[in-house]
Design an enzyme around this catalytic site. Sequence first.
Site, PDB file in Angstrom:
ATOM      1  N   GLU A  25       3.386  66.382 132.192  1.00 34.06           N
ATOM      2  CA  GLU A  25       2.875  65.114 131.679  1.00 34.06           C
ATOM      3  C   GLU A  25       3.938  64.108 131.287  1.00 34.06           C
ATOM      4  O   GLU A  25       3.686  63.211 130.470  1.00 34.06           O
ATOM      5  CB  GLU A  25       2.000  65.387 130.453  1.00 34.06           C
ATOM      6  N   ASN A  26       5.145  64.175 131.845  1.00 35.68           N
ATOM      7  CA  ASN A  26       6.216  63.259 131.481  1.00 35.68           C
ATOM      8  C   ASN A  26       5.696  61.831 131.332  1.00 35.68           C
ATOM      9  O   ASN A  26       4.967  61.339 132.187  1.00 35.68           O
ATOM     10  CB  ASN A  26       7.308  63.268 132.551  1.00 35.68           C
ATOM     11  N   GLU A  68      -3.223  65.918 132.558  1.00 31.94           N
ATOM     12  CA  GLU A  68      -1.887  65.345 132.398  1.00 31.94           C
ATOM     13  C   GLU A  68      -1.972  63.906 131.916  1.00 31.94           C
ATOM     14  O   GLU A  68      -1.136  63.461 131.110  1.00 31.94           O
ATOM     15  CB  GLU A  68      -1.099  65.445 133.705  1.00 31.94           C
TER      16      GLU A  68
END
Length: 882
Positions: A276-277, A310
């Site tokens: 999930e950056n 995400e």
Amino acid sequence: MDRADAAVKTDPSTIFLKDYTPPTHLIDTIELTVRLNDDVTTVSSRLVGRRNPASGSGPADLYLDGEDQELVSLTLDGRTLEKGDWRQKPEGIVVPGIAGDFTLEVEGRIKPQDNTRLEGLYKAGGMYCTQCEAEGFRRITYFPDRPDVMAVYTVRIEADKARYPVLLSNGNRIETGDLEEGRHYAVWHDPFRKPAYLFAMVAGDLMVDRDSFTTRSGREVALEIYVEPGNEGRTGHAMDSLKRSMAWDEEVYGFEYDLDIFMIVAVSSFNMGAMENKGLNIFNDKFILANLDTATDADFQRIEAIVAHEYFHNWTGNRITCRDWFQLSLKEGLTVFRDQLFSADARSAPVQRIRDVRRLRAEQFPEDAGPTAHPVRPDSYVEINNFYTPTVYEKGAEVIGLYRTLLGPEGFRKGLDLYFRRHDGEAVTTDDFLAAMADANGHDLEQFRLWYSQAGTPRVEAEGRYDAAAKRYRLTLRQSVPATPGQPEKRPMQIPLAVGLLDAEGRDLPLGSDGATTRVLELTEAEQSFDFEDVPAEPLPSLNRGFSAPVILKLKLDRRQRAFLMAHDSDPFNRWEAGQRYACDLLLEMADALRRGETPAEDPQFLAALRDLLTDENADRAFRALAGLLPGETVLAGEIEEADPAAIHAARELLRRRIAASLRDELLALYRGNRSNAPFSPDAEAAGRRALKNLALAYLSLLEDQEAQALAVAQYRDADNMTDRMAALAALNERAGPEREAALADFHDRFRDDPVAIDKWLAVQAAAPLPDTLERVTALLGHPVFSLKVPNRVRALIGSFAAGNPARFHAADGSGYRFLADRVLELEPINPQVAARLVLPLTRWRRVEPGRQEKMQAELRRIAAVEGLSRDLTEMVSKALA
């Protein structure tokens, strides 16, 4: 303290929750420059930081994590540090005596092309990619790599323009340009503070699918999904899922996206499912790429859920993150819960709930009952990668659901709103989340903390007594939590149990003056009784409706009563549950008979109840398809001590054949009645129709008659979508013969250049219940499509055999165990994280009979005896053997 816990806790590398201390210094900004080259990549960082007042005042050592890199230079406040000005540590460096504000510049060199661990910055194929959760950033540059150090990142990436035209990182792109010698650069700035584990960058020759989303405040957000060349045109479902996720999060929770752009990159070599950056999600490509030719309905549903998961992390994980890794479920359990609600709203809530519980029981319940059992918030770990577990994720989601059940949907929303008002932009703990829920609702949740700190699945025994004279029904509940490693004594939990009562006609009885037919009982003691007044006749209880609590429920019901609940319970989950309990009891009796050399008797009542359920036109097709599935062999083995996997497999196969023979006409009618010539759609209604049709096909293919067996051959030949093609291939895969071999050969030739489809081809062969399966799997290790360096191939072939084919993995001669141990040892030097996850089936040796136990332990001991094992694998094996 038992020996298992003592053995782990004497390891000097063990990290304990009780030892947490705040970081000595905080980093406010980091300017990172990454110069990509084929031989050596140079990484330069400029850290602007300060002494952390929460840690103290005055000079303190600044610790920088760092692994597998060459340190070129260190500069502190403009002064180059010599070797004597800093100290080397096994996994980092120490710069001593920093008291106030400071600027530290670090230059190092790394080799992403040699990074087979796929942690940090690595090169796979022609693409550079990162995976920094949990501790990968330290493999890129020296930095305080812990989640409670949050900084604002500005990232400059430089690379060869022709080979790597796409340069991506977190946040918003603020500058691009050309450099000398055919190189170029891009600069990205993320205005939101984040921990290092959320850093991401990608460089490659990629294709992009562009779209946009307008937020409720009127901002237009650019949406981009990047894929490797050749995969363009397969991102439509992922893009649609993303846009629906964004709209749902605004509508349900008021969460609006906060950057100008949201990007997804699909990569073929990735240890995780997705990451999930902030603003730059990186996905395993199997959870992005989909069209009717290559993706099944299950794939479409999984992509929808993971894209949502995400994206939802932007708020529950990124905007508020974990103080330390013991709090991992703070973000993962909460976000799994949110993606489950999203899928329930998008499709069928009862069907989604059943799927969630099936997964919980198949994966998390065995973990809770084994040597690696741990609380949702662990007390200690050796390698944090080993704690990305079903307990942290799926059980963690169930714990979030308990808040909602106890406080109601409105109370839960009030608690979540207070949580964000208090902690947006911070790194916090599960205690902070609990405090927000309690304070927002004025509810005492002190006992609830045990859901985070006690391992094990609670057991609830229920007993009902009816007083005809008083027209009172008394339900007595007794709870217990079994001992787990390091926790021999357990305290009573706070368990909300949703209950209904049915009359003799199957109607719900009102349980209060408001006419409600479901009541939530709050069990807080070891034993409690609850009275229901004005009950006109003895009722049949429907307990734990909707699976309101993640417990193992024991209620003595005879087969007639379970069949009655299968037919009449108004709660869809409990209707399904009644059938599963009936089937489970029946299958275990059959397995016991087979183990004694006897032929199990038939149960016409079960077959009749299943017939009625499958042919109930008032029930959702997807629900009926799930209700027609028998409990899996792993779930069945978890019901008893020292299970015999061969007897369980034989019993399940015998019951499947009896169902096919007894319900042949009904199954044929279901198969024919649910065929459709309409264009393929992954929507819930069409997917449910295919699920019911393919359930019928799976049963019919077991029959020894040409008409039934011909159905699978014809469906494989004529299939216009992957769902039907895989269902037919799975049916043909159950028996040896030319039809099976022809279908497998055709599938390979048709999809040889599609890695996502080839994973299906490998997995279906690994799951075959045939005597030569291990021989075939071993041969496939040498097939050109297979590589130990690609996690998806490993999971598809080796993982599917070890975790998805109990009958063959648990071969009496131990050959399955030897095969897995050999592969784990082969893989460990290449990718220890994947090796540690792959070994899991061997660690559950306590659940099988003594002869197999010894063989499994022998393989674990063989692994443990190898010198130089990674922390990942050492921790898993030592816990299993202790």
